[in-house]
Design an enzyme around this catalytic site. Structure first.
Site, mmCIF file in Angstrom:
data_model
loop_
_atom_site.group_PDB
_atom_site.id
_atom_site.type_symbol
_atom_site.label_atom_id
_atom_site.label_comp_id
_atom_site.label_asym_id
_atom_site.label_seq_id
_atom_site.Cartn_x
_atom_site.Cartn_y
_atom_site.Cartn_z
ATOM 1 N N GLU A 87 61.109 28.673 34.312
ATOM 2 C CA GLU A 87 60.272 29.462 33.385
ATOM 3 C C GLU A 87 58.945 28.760 33.078
ATOM 4 O O GLU A 87 58.533 28.665 31.923
ATOM 5 C CB GLU A 87 61.046 29.812 32.107
ATOM 6 C CG GLU A 87 62.189 30.766 32.394
ATOM 7 C CD GLU A 87 62.778 31.461 31.167
ATOM 8 O OE1 GLU A 87 62.246 31.288 30.070
ATOM 9 O OE2 GLU A 87 63.764 32.181 31.346
HETATM 10 C C1 LIG Z 1 67.771 25.649 38.914
HETATM 11 C C2 LIG Z 1 66.666 26.602 39.099
HETATM 12 C C3 LIG Z 1 66.835 27.936 38.782
HETATM 13 C C4 LIG Z 1 65.804 28.843 39.008
HETATM 14 N N1 LIG Z 1 66.034 30.181 38.786
HETATM 15 C C5 LIG Z 1 65.092 31.078 39.177
HETATM 16 C C6 LIG Z 1 65.350 32.472 39.132
HETATM 17 O O1 LIG Z 1 66.405 32.907 38.695
HETATM 18 N N2 LIG Z 1 64.401 33.324 39.581
HETATM 19 C C7 LIG Z 1 63.207 32.884 40.068
HETATM 20 O O2 LIG Z 1 62.395 33.690 40.471
HETATM 21 N N3 LIG Z 1 62.922 31.564 40.111
HETATM 22 C C8 LIG Z 1 63.835 30.657 39.699
HETATM 23 N N4 LIG Z 1 63.570 29.311 39.762
HETATM 24 C C9 LIG Z 1 62.279 28.869 40.240
HETATM 25 C C10 LIG Z 1 61.409 28.205 39.200
HETATM 26 O O3 LIG Z 1 60.832 29.170 38.384
HETATM 27 C C11 LIG Z 1 60.393 27.343 39.966
HETATM 28 O O4 LIG Z 1 61.115 26.234 40.441
HETATM 29 C C12 LIG Z 1 59.236 26.941 39.133
HETATM 30 O O5 LIG Z 1 58.396 28.028 38.945
HETATM 31 C C13 LIG Z 1 58.430 25.802 39.762
HETATM 32 O O6 LIG Z 1 58.166 26.028 41.111
HETATM 33 P P1 LIG Z 1 58.443 24.867 42.181
HETATM 34 O O7 LIG Z 1 59.796 24.321 41.913
HETATM 35 O O8 LIG Z 1 58.163 25.408 43.506
HETATM 36 O O9 LIG Z 1 57.403 23.742 41.793
HETATM 37 P P2 LIG Z 1 55.868 23.682 42.256
HETATM 38 O O10 LIG Z 1 55.201 24.956 41.936
HETATM 39 O O11 LIG Z 1 55.804 23.186 43.634
HETATM 40 O O12 LIG Z 1 55.283 22.603 41.258
HETATM 41 C C14 LIG Z 1 55.319 21.200 41.524
HETATM 42 C C15 LIG Z 1 54.706 20.478 40.329
HETATM 43 O O13 LIG Z 1 53.329 20.807 40.243
HETATM 44 C C16 LIG Z 1 53.006 21.246 38.924
HETATM 45 N N5 LIG Z 1 51.952 22.258 39.018
HETATM 46 C C17 LIG Z 1 51.889 23.328 39.835
HETATM 47 N N6 LIG Z 1 50.754 24.012 39.629
HETATM 48 C C18 LIG Z 1 50.083 23.376 38.646
HETATM 49 C C19 LIG Z 1 48.828 23.592 37.977
HETATM 50 N N7 LIG Z 1 48.027 24.599 38.255
HETATM 51 N N8 LIG Z 1 48.465 22.703 37.040
HETATM 52 C C20 LIG Z 1 49.233 21.652 36.713
HETATM 53 N N9 LIG Z 1 50.431 21.412 37.321
HETATM 54 C C21 LIG Z 1 50.848 22.263 38.268
HETATM 55 C C22 LIG Z 1 54.299 21.795 38.368
HETATM 56 O O14 LIG Z 1 54.304 21.701 36.954
HETATM 57 C C23 LIG Z 1 55.329 20.869 38.996
HETATM 58 O O15 LIG Z 1 55.462 19.734 38.209
HETATM 59 C C24 LIG Z 1 64.577 28.394 39.516
HETATM 60 C C25 LIG Z 1 64.393 27.049 39.803
HETATM 61 C C26 LIG Z 1 65.423 26.158 39.614
HETATM 62 C C27 LIG Z 1 65.202 24.721 39.966
#
Ligand SMILES: Cc1cc2nc3c(=O)[nH]c(=O)nc-3n(C[C@H](O)[C@H](O)[C@H](O)COP(=O)(O)OP(=O)(O)OC[C@H]3O[C@@H](n4cnc5c(N)ncnc54)[C@H](O)[C@@H]3O)c2cc1C
Length: 819
Positions: free
Chosen positions: A499
């Site tokens: 989220e």
């Molecule tokens: C256990 C689990 C359950 C989940 N459940 C769902 C679900 O039910 N439905 C769904 O759709 N998704 C789900 N997700 C996905 C979740 O919403 C994403 O993991 C999340 O949005 C982050 O994306 P990412 O993991 O690809 O990280 P990335 O987007 O790759 O981010 C990597 C890092 O970069 C930082 N970052 C990225 N962009 C910026 C910016 N512009 N400025 C500063 N920092 C930045 C982030 O804060 C993070 O620390 C789930 C994830 C997990 C791990």
């Protein structure tokens, strides 16, 4: 006379600025002072110099003249430097509402608006559910069995969760759901998560952003009729798929696509969408029967009449629909809740699979942001705050029971320090959780504050879980059925990431977007600058700009005056021993408004890239919010005397951190002159805040290391078992027995120190103590009972090598078989 005129001018300017007087008031004041000065100075040049400011201000008071001379040129300039806002950002900004965040941004928070938010309470029906089915569910949970043996909830738990309506708490009664308030959802999720994170997440997801809420808000009558009752009773298990391999934080950058076209559905030629998606990390996907999907919709032939690219669109697709692929399971933080990928290639769906039907095609991002602004206020703050409270509940017991060097470890100052941190966080984050849920129930959709709470509560959870682990030492590291901390600890990154990952939420969403949303004039100025009708835009801009100038002047003088008086005359809505907290908070809110405003004005379009600055400003806003919630909780609870030191300590720490963040902003401001000027206005006499001192902190720790109302209030909402055979009940049982035995134990320890008795594995020292006349037989019984309870608490599990190896060898074939 010169001195008198200078003093008169300064006082008048300060008074006008603080009252945010309209421009013509300034003009009149300047003319009056000008007349006095002119009479004193004499001569033509003297009169001109004295009256010029008043005349200029009088001319600028006439809107038509002002627009030509000032606002018009400013309009073009501001248009060029204002932060650029994309369509998805604009939709995110438009999604929620502002409330207390806008008050803080205003620099002059109206406390009555905060006090007007009703205290978070449950209806009789909700309370009965919390005390009934929620507690029953907690009692059914064997978390070790769930996370270790099954990697799933047992069938009995799934059945109970579905039958009792846990998956449909947000679905209205009309549609067969429980129709519970945000407060109730938050407390029920808290209660379950305090027992088992995996079960908490399983219940949380369908009640958070997903098909249930989307259908309630946007579904067509047919969709509501078809799905809501089945979702409420668990006949359908939903998931919502937004994230993909290439689109995590930048979810709107997803590559999933739907093309409007004709296809065949149920044997009929039907207008629909040919959909391709590749999603991952989707909670509940492996067991879902109904898939919520987000994708970019294209309509090359404009069959929907919304242009070629209507935009992000949401659909509900049955998992059994032809072409839907539900992948295998991910294994998130080795947790047992269901999570996995899903994909589909050229899957044809009819238009009535679109949530809200074709009318809502292209509205998906706005719909998601609307739901997120409330969902984010409920679920993760519930998990974050309850993890802190549960950590405190078990640690306060353990630190009183566990003895080393002849003392219970909580008595040692080194241990008391982290316990005091846990006390403060437990109080403050429960306050913020409850207040934010109450705001939602009050009709708000707090986009900015929900983002603040999401990242702050999960960060505090991370820090306090570390404290709890440290205090437990090896007891919390050795895994097994008796370990009640490790599962929560391992799952911390889940709450941090979902989220809105915390780094992004702090550095981009809270301040950079929050400022746009909650600032009293910026939003209006941007809207005016974007207005295609230039004349109307200029008029609106002129109005906002004039207000903005007054706002800026008031913040300049307010910050400075509060700075030199150390906040002693800042506003407070109460008069009691903690009124200084309100005064200081009002003072720093004014400084935040000043610094935030200048930062946005100076950085303009660069704001989103200067994340070190916006992150620090986000921290200040967060401190102001969480402390406001803390003060409100104290008032709502009737100011219990026992809680006053906690509130005081929370406030002292918050002001200290606020000053630190301000100092870091000034030291790192890209324009050192402006940074220096802000430092002068905010800290004209330097920094004075001091964190809670050792005496206050040690007092908090000692107060929580015993059973009683204070400990219960701090850990309110957690599942408490009194069963000595239960993983956490063992602590509650032992705590009572150990405290009851302490007077006897003191005699025993004194005798041991004198060498009258000796504690050795081959001797029954308690029997020796009775024999030696140190304690009576009845006292011996009290001591034995406490000792036995202590032994149960300090017990950790062990396994044969085969047991551990068997676990691994079982997992591998399952993995291979699926391939
Ligand atoms: C256990 C689990 C359950 C989940 N459940 C769902 C679900 O039910 N439905 C769904 O759709 N998704 C789900 N997700 C996905 C979740 O919403 C994403 O993991 C999340 O949005 C982050 O994306 P990412 O993991 O690809 O990280 P990335 O987007 O790759 O981010 C990597 C890092 O970069 C930082 N970052 C990225 N962009 C910026 C910016 N512009 N400025 C500063 N920092 C930045 C982030 O804060 C993070 O620390 C789930 C994830 C997990 C791990």
């Amino acid at each position: 006379m010169t001195l008198l005129l200078i003093v008169l001018s300064i006082v008048t300017i300060a008074a006008l600025a603080m009252r945010r007087a309209p421009l013509w008031h300034w003009a009149v004041a300047a003319l009056v002072i000008g007349l006095l000065a002119g009479a004193f100075a004499g001569g033509f040049a003297g009169w001109v110099a004295a009256l010029l400011p008043g005349v200029v201000l009088a001319l600028l008071s006439v809107p038509q003249i002002r627009r030509v001379l000032v606002t018009g040129p400013a309009y073009g300039f501001v248009k060029a430097i204002l932060p650029r806002v994309s369509r998805t950002e604009q939709e995110a900004l438009d999604a929620g509402t502002v409330g207390w965040d806008a008050e803080l941004f205003s620099g002059k928070p109206d406390w009555q608006k905060l006090f007007a938010v009703p205290k978070g309470q449950l209806s009789a029906e909700e309370q009965a559910f919390l005390d009934g089915p929620a507690n029953v569910l907690c009692g059914m949970i064997d978390d070790w069995d769930i996370r270790h043996n099954r990697a799933d909830l047992p069938e009995s738990v799934w059945r109970y969760v579905k039958q009792q309506g846990f998956l449909g708490m947000l679905i209205s009664k009309e549609h067969g759901g429980l129709g519970f308030s945000a407060q109730a959802q938050s407390q029920i999720i808290s209660r379950i998560a305090s027992r088992s994170v995996a079960t908490g997440i399983t219940v949380m997801v369908p009640n958070s952003l997903g098909p249930g809420e989307l259908l309630e808000r946007y579904g067509t009558p047919e969709q509501k009729q078809k799905y809501l009752r089945r979702l409420a009773t668990g006949q359908e298990v939903p998931c919502f798929a937004l994230t993909g391999p290439h689109a995590g934080s930048d979810a709107a950058g997803m590559r999933d696509v739907g093309v409007v076209t004709y296809g065949t559905h149920e044997g009929q030629r039907t207008l629909g969408v040919r959909l391709s998606w590749d999603k991952r990390y989707i909670t509940l996907a492996p067991v879902a029967t109904l898939l919520g999907l987000a994708f970019h919709l294209h309509d090359p032939e404009n069959l929907l009449g919304k242009g070629e690219n209507p935009g992000i669109t949401l659909a509900l697709v049955p998992a059994a629909h032809k072409g839907v692929v539900i992948g295998r399971r991910h294994f998130p933080a080795r947790s047992a809740f269901m999570n996995g990928p899903t994909s589909g290639k050229d899957v044809f769906i009819p238009l009535d699979f679109l949530i809200g039907g074709p009318d809502y095609a292209g509205q998906g991002w706005r719909m998601l942001m609307e739901c997120l602004s409330t969902g984010r206020a409920i679920s993760l703050p519930a998990i974050g705050s309850v993890s802190i409270k549960q950590g405190l509940r078990v640690t306060s017991a353990y630190a009183r029971i566990r003895r080393q060097f002849g003392l219970y470890v909580g008595m040692m100052e080194g241990v008391a320090e982290p316990i005091s941190r846990m006390v403060k966080s437990a109080y403050a984050f429960e306050a913020a959780r409850s207040l934010t849920a109450a705001m939602v129930d009050d009709g708000q959709r707090p986009t900015v504050l929900s983002a603040v709470l999401k990242y702050q509560s999960s960060e505090a959870m991370r820090a306090r879980m570390n404290d709890a682990m440290d205090i437990h030492g090896g007891r919390a590291i050795q895994d097994g059925p008796a370990n009640y901390l490790l599962a929560g600890y391992i799952n911390i990154p889940v709450a941090i990431t979902v989220e809105g990952a915390n780094i992004l939420t702090r550095t981009l969403i809270t301040f950079a977007q929050g400022a746009l949303r909650a600032h009293p004039y910026l939003f209006k100025e941007i809207a005016a600058a974007k207005n295609e009708d230039k004349r109307a835009g200029l008029t609106a801009f002129d109005e906002a700009f004039a207000g903005h100038a007054g706002y800026m002047l008031r913040n300049i003088f307010g910050s400075f005056l509060h700075g030199v008086s150390l906040g002693r005359f800042a506003a407070t809505p109460v008069e009691h021993e903690l009124d200084w907290c309100y005064r200081q908070l009002s003072r720093y809110a004014q400084s935040f408004a000043l610094v935030g405003d200048w930062t946005v004005a100076f950085l303009g379009g660069e704001l989103k890239a200067r994340q070190l600055l916006s992150g620090r400003l986000a921290d200040i806003l967060s401190e102001l919010y969480i402390l406001s919630a803390t003060l409100k909780r104290y008032e709502d609870d009737g100011r219990p005397e026992e809680d006053r030191p906690v509130v005081e300590a929370v406030a002292r720490d918050a002001f200290f951190r606020i000053e630190q963040s301000f100092a870091a902003v000034f030291a790192n401001f890209p324009n050192p002159t402006l940074g220096g000027l802000m430092r002068f206005l905010v800290f004209p006499l330097g920094r004075h805040a001091r964190p809670a001192d050792d005496k206050l902190n040690l007092g908090l720790a000692q107060a929580v290391l015993k059973p009683g109302a204070f400990r219960d209030r701090l850990t309110v909402g957690t599942y408490v078992s009194l069963d000595p055979m239960d993983p956490t009940g063992v602590l509650e049982d032992a705590l009572v027995k150990v405290v009851a035995a302490e007077a006897v134990e003191a005699k025993f320890i004194r005798a041991a120190k004198k060498g009258i008795i000796e504690r050795r594995l081959d001797r029954d020292a308690i029997a020796d103590a009775v024999m030696a006349g140190v304690i009576t037989a009845e006292e011996a019984q009290v001591l034995r009972t406490a000792d036995e309870a202590t032994d149960r608490v300090i017990h950790v599990d062990d396994f044969s090598s085969e047991q551990l190896q068997r676990i691994e060898s079982q997992r591998e074939p399952q993995h291979d078989a699926a391939e």
